[in-house]
Design a protein around this motif. Structure first.
Motif: not given
Length: 219
Positions: A23-25, A83-91
């Motif tokens: 939900l946050g994403v 380089r970005l974190g997986s959460m950052t990339v997803g959002i």
């Protein structure tokens, strides 16, 4: 091997523990997509070279799959030192992808506003920013409440793509359970039912919001 209801129920708490991430994403991506999409539409309406370029960007975004954006941001950008974190990339990936669609939603919402509204704003010597904030935006929101809500549901349903980036969302958690137990039907069915319940709740909330906005607009 039959469907084990007891095992499905036992997997529910572990999958639900990832609901907050899902939900946050979805929420942050929806806000990001709306902000970027509105910016795109405002630049496109300004015309000129920038407007033409943004129009091309919008069409390009809408013509590419969401996984292409996620893979590009996660696997290609590091070759250029980003380089970005997986959460950052997803959002970021979901925000960029759906911004192209929301730009079209904003376009339709603004086009539905009578031309006389903007002419009246100019007659009152309102600047472009004040016209957008006080004249266009409130009326546009009434026009786009339903499609905007639908795209929020679409973004929610797109969060399972983030499982390829190891983001701990619900489908990824369900696959973790499946890979550990070699039982796929139960955890995946539980995840699907949770997604269905969340989508129905959001859709109901959007309908109530739309009715409220319409009621305010008719006063």
């Amino acid at each position: 091997m039959g469907f084990d209801l007891a095992f499905a129920v036992s997997s529910l708490p572990r999958i639900l523990s990832a609901a907050g991430t899902t939900l946050g994403v979805a929420l942050v991506s929806c806000v990001g997509a709306a902000a970027i999409g509105f910016f795109f539409e405002m630049v496109r309406r300004a015309g000129g070279i920038a407007g033409i370029a943004i129009g091309f960007v919008i069409d390009f975004i809408r013509s590419t799959p969401v996984l292409a954006w996620l893979y590009f941001l996660y696997f290609v950008l590091p070759f250029y030192g980003v380089r970005l974190g997986s959460m950052t990339v997803g959002i970021l990936g979901l925000s960029l992808y759906y911004s192209g669609y929301l730009a079209e939603v904003f376009k339709a919402g603004i086009d539905a506003i009578p031309k006389g509204q903007q002419e009246a704003a100019r007659a009152l010597s309102l600047g472009r920013r004040d016209t957008v904030i006080y004249v266009i935006a409130p009326q546009m929101l009434r026009n786009i409440a339903a499609p905007l809500g639908n795209y929020f549901v679409s973004i929610l349903k797109a969060t399972p793509y983030l499982a390829v980036l190891a983001v701990p969302e619900m489908l990824g958690r369900a696959f973790d359970i499946a890979s550990e137990t070699y039982r796929y039907a139960e955890p995946l069915s539980v995840a699907a039912l949770i997604f269905l319940a969340l989508a129905l709740v959001i859709s109901h909330g959007v309908k109530r919001l739309e009715r409220r906005l319409l009621a305010v607009g008719t006063r």
